[in-house]
Design a protein around this motif. Structure first.
Motif, PDB file in Angstrom:
ATOM      1  N   PHE A 180       0.824  -1.204   0.000  1.00  0.00           N
ATOM      2  CA  PHE A 180       0.000   0.000   0.000  1.00  0.00           C
ATOM      3  C   PHE A 180       0.862   1.260   0.000  1.00  0.00           C
ATOM      4  CE2 PHE A 180      -2.724   3.207   2.049  1.00  0.00           C
ATOM      5  CZ  PHE A 180      -3.836   3.104   1.232  1.00  0.00           C
ATOM      6  N   ALA A 181       1.940   1.252   0.775  1.00  0.00           N
ATOM      7  CA  ALA A 181       2.845   2.403   0.811  1.00  0.00           C
ATOM      8  C   ALA A 181       3.455   2.652  -0.556  1.00  0.00           C
ATOM      9  CB  ALA A 181       3.937   2.171   1.849  1.00  0.00           C
ATOM     10  N   ALA A 182       3.767   1.584  -1.272  1.00  0.00           N
ATOM     11  CA  ALA A 182       4.340   1.734  -2.611  1.00  0.00           C
ATOM     12  C   ALA A 182       3.328   2.359  -3.570  1.00  0.00           C
ATOM     13  CB  ALA A 182       4.801   0.382  -3.135  1.00  0.00           C
ATOM     14  N   VAL A 183       2.060   1.991  -3.420  1.00  0.00           N
ATOM     15  CA  VAL A 183       1.018   2.586  -4.257  1.00  0.00           C
ATOM     16  C   VAL A 183       0.893   4.072  -3.967  1.00  0.00           C
ATOM     17  CG1 VAL A 183      -1.444   2.567  -4.806  1.00  0.00           C
ATOM     18  CG2 VAL A 183      -0.227   0.410  -4.473  1.00  0.00           C
ATOM     19  N   VAL A 184       0.972   4.448  -2.688  1.00  0.00           N
ATOM     20  CA  VAL A 184       0.945   5.867  -2.318  1.00  0.00           C
ATOM     21  C   VAL A 184       2.130   6.591  -2.940  1.00  0.00           C
ATOM     22  CG1 VAL A 184       1.156   7.502  -0.391  1.00  0.00           C
ATOM     23  CG2 VAL A 184      -0.318   5.492  -0.175  1.00  0.00           C
ATOM     24  N   LEU A 185       3.293   5.958  -2.928  1.00  0.00           N
ATOM     25  CA  LEU A 185       4.493   6.545  -3.511  1.00  0.00           C
ATOM     26  C   LEU A 185       4.309   6.757  -5.012  1.00  0.00           C
ATOM     27  CD1 LEU A 185       7.352   7.335  -2.452  1.00  0.00           C
ATOM     28  CD2 LEU A 185       8.131   5.121  -3.299  1.00  0.00           C
ATOM     29  N   LEU A 186       3.587   5.857  -5.654  1.00  0.00           N
ATOM     30  CA  LEU A 186       3.378   5.938  -7.098  1.00  0.00           C
ATOM     31  C   LEU A 186       2.323   6.971  -7.471  1.00  0.00           C
ATOM     32  CD1 LEU A 186       4.021   4.676  -9.913  1.00  0.00           C
ATOM     33  CD2 LEU A 186       2.130   3.085  -9.467  1.00  0.00           C
ATOM     34  N   THR A 268       6.362  -6.234  -4.062  1.00  0.00           N
ATOM     35  CA  THR A 268       5.564  -5.179  -4.672  1.00  0.00           C
ATOM     36  C   THR A 268       6.146  -3.809  -4.364  1.00  0.00           C
ATOM     37  OG1 THR A 268       3.573  -6.533  -4.444  1.00  0.00           O
ATOM     38  CG2 THR A 268       3.251  -4.186  -4.835  1.00  0.00           C
ATOM     39  N   PHE A 269       6.577  -3.628  -3.120  1.00  0.00           N
ATOM     40  CA  PHE A 269       7.152  -2.343  -2.722  1.00  0.00           C
ATOM     41  C   PHE A 269       8.400  -2.024  -3.536  1.00  0.00           C
ATOM     42  CE2 PHE A 269      10.196   0.079  -0.194  1.00  0.00           C
ATOM     43  CZ  PHE A 269       9.454   1.208   0.099  1.00  0.00           C
ATOM     44  N   TYR A 270       9.329  -2.973  -3.630  1.00  0.00           N
ATOM     45  CA  TYR A 270      10.573  -2.722  -4.357  1.00  0.00           C
ATOM     46  C   TYR A 270      10.312  -2.516  -5.847  1.00  0.00           C
ATOM     47  CZ  TYR A 270      13.370  -3.883  -0.256  1.00  0.00           C
ATOM     48  OH  TYR A 270      13.950  -3.878   0.981  1.00  0.00           O
ATOM     49  N   TRP A 271       9.345  -3.250  -6.400  1.00  0.00           N
ATOM     50  CA  TRP A 271       9.027  -3.108  -7.819  1.00  0.00           C
ATOM     51  C   TRP A 271       8.446  -1.735  -8.127  1.00  0.00           C
ATOM     52  CZ3 TRP A 271       4.071  -3.063 -10.376  1.00  0.00           C
ATOM     53  CH2 TRP A 271       4.174  -3.092 -11.772  1.00  0.00           C
ATOM     54  N   LEU A 272       7.490  -1.279  -7.304  1.00  0.00           N
ATOM     55  CA  LEU A 272       6.876   0.022  -7.542  1.00  0.00           C
ATOM     56  C   LEU A 272       7.836   1.160  -7.213  1.00  0.00           C
ATOM     57  CD1 LEU A 272       3.207  -0.498  -6.273  1.00  0.00           C
ATOM     58  CD2 LEU A 272       4.039  -0.362  -8.618  1.00  0.00           C
ATOM     59  N   GLU A 273       8.688   0.959  -6.223  1.00  0.00           N
ATOM     60  CA  GLU A 273       9.689   1.991  -5.920  1.00  0.00           C
ATOM     61  C   GLU A 273      10.628   2.177  -7.118  1.00  0.00           C
ATOM     62  OE1 GLU A 273      13.099   2.956  -2.526  1.00  0.00           O
ATOM     63  OE2 GLU A 273      12.703   0.900  -3.175  1.00  0.00           O
ATOM     64  N   LYS A 274      11.067   1.088  -7.716  1.00  0.00           N
ATOM     65  CA  LYS A 274      11.919   1.173  -8.898  1.00  0.00           C
ATOM     66  C   LYS A 274      11.181   1.845 -10.048  1.00  0.00           C
ATOM     67  CE  LYS A 274      14.704  -1.685 -12.011  1.00  0.00           C
ATOM     68  NZ  LYS A 274      15.141  -3.080 -12.339  1.00  0.00           N
ATOM     69  N   ARG A 275       9.898   1.555 -10.166  1.00  0.00           N
ATOM     70  CA  ARG A 275       9.103   2.157 -11.240  1.00  0.00           C
ATOM     71  C   ARG A 275       9.013   3.670 -11.064  1.00  0.00           C
ATOM     72  NH1 ARG A 275       5.603   0.706 -15.168  1.00  0.00           N
ATOM     73  NH2 ARG A 275       3.823   2.072 -15.576  1.00  0.00           N
ATOM     74  N   VAL A 276       8.887   4.122  -9.817  1.00  0.00           N
ATOM     75  CA  VAL A 276       8.831   5.560  -9.548  1.00  0.00           C
ATOM     76  C   VAL A 276      10.142   6.228  -9.948  1.00  0.00           C
ATOM     77  CG1 VAL A 276       8.711   7.288  -7.704  1.00  0.00           C
ATOM     78  CG2 VAL A 276       7.098   5.391  -7.727  1.00  0.00           C
ATOM     79  N   TYR A 277      11.269   5.563  -9.634  1.00  0.00           N
ATOM     80  CA  TYR A 277      12.564   6.107 -10.029  1.00  0.00           C
ATOM     81  C   TYR A 277      12.697   6.177 -11.545  1.00  0.00           C
ATOM     82  CZ  TYR A 277      14.408   5.873  -5.258  1.00  0.00           C
ATOM     83  OH  TYR A 277      14.638   6.066  -3.934  1.00  0.00           O
TER      84      TYR A 277
END
Length: 285
Positions: A180-186, A268-277
């Motif tokens: 969920f935190a990763a989705v917020v980051l995205l 999921t967190f690491y994948w979405l974090e990389k996507r944001v970068y």
């Protein structure tokens, strides 16, 4: 020059624990600097429980909710709902602690600085929830005590087994929190995501009603959530309700899902974090 000459050392398990402690202590102090907010955490659930009590009385026969008992296996609907509300507070704690903490850092302009520290990102998120879990435990206990005086709360089962059930349920909940935190980051919109996400999870997991009353097309979704068995098992241990599955089976589901959810949540967190970068939107709020 070596890093040690500047007083710098490579991150270690001990340094990570120390950082985790500082994050937790900071959030703890911040929470209790606003005592009225802490008091509202006790009183606000009671405001929502009051209409439930009177509605339940309106549909009771000779003081017993017979229709409710047909689904839950007990006519003590207030104990059923009070317990579910107390457990739902922990769902809110993890969702707000992980998801909204990123929004606070975004608004404060410190997210990039915090993200540059030599500390695992998930550990930072865990630190933001540790103090909130303690305060949630305190406020939920206060809510249960007040509610028991007003409407009555009658646990008649095994308290130790109920506590042992809550532990894997909460750990598994962190898996939800990481994703969920990763989705917020995205998406960079914490308020809507936290409110809608936590509400949907509470509804589908049966926080305030037996899940058997859900429509047939929605019931499989509810049964696929490990939290459903957490709520159900805790009520089964404490209130001797009729559980969806045997308690031993529900406990096994919670333990297996605990590891599975943490794994899926971190990936999921690491994948979405990389996507944001990759998208270059990390600093865009």
């Amino acid at each position: 020059m070596q890093p040690a000459q500047f007083g710098l050392t490579h991150p270690s398990f001990r340094s990570h624990l120390r950082a985790l402690w500082y994050i937790t202590a900071n959030n703890w102090r911040h929470h209790w600097r606003y005592p009225l907010n802490a008091l509202s955490d006790i009183l606000q659930p009671l405001v929502w429980l009051a209409p439930v009590y009177f509605m339940g009385q309106a549909f009771s026969v000779n003081g017993k909710a017979e229709g409710f008992a047909g689904y839950a296996g007990t006519s003590d609907y207030m104990s059923f709902i009070i317990l579910g509300t107390a457990l739902a507070n922990f769902i809110m704690s993890v969702f707000w602690g992980m998801g909204f903490s990123l929004k606070w850092d975004m608004d404060g302009g410190v997210l990039e600085a915090n993200w540059m520290t030599p500390m695992p990102r998930p550990l930072m998120l865990v630190g933001r929830t540790f103090s909130s879990l303690v305060t949630t435990s305190i406020t939920s206990l206060g809510m249960v005590l007040v509610a028991s005086l007003v409407w009555g709360f009658h646990p008649t089962g095994n308290v130790v087994n109920a506590i042992l059930t809550v532990i894997p349920m909460l750990i598994g909940l962190y898996g939800f929190g990481f994703a969920f935190a990763a989705v917020v980051l995205l998406l960079r919109d914490a308020n809507t995501l936290v409110d809608s996400g936590s509400f949907i999870v509470q509804v589908l997991s049966g926080a305030n009603f037996p899940v058997l009353v859900l429509p047939k097309w929605l019931l499989p979704v509810s049964m696929a959530l490990p939290l459903t068995y957490g709520f159900d098992a805790v009520r089964g241990w404490l209130l001797n309700t009729r559980t969806l599955l045997p308690l031993q089976v529900e406990m096994a589901i919670l333990i297996v899902s605990m590891f599975l959810l943490i794994f899926i949540g971190l990936r999921t967190f690491y994948w979405l974090e990389k996507r944001v970068y990759v998208k270059g939107t990390f600093g865009q709020y």
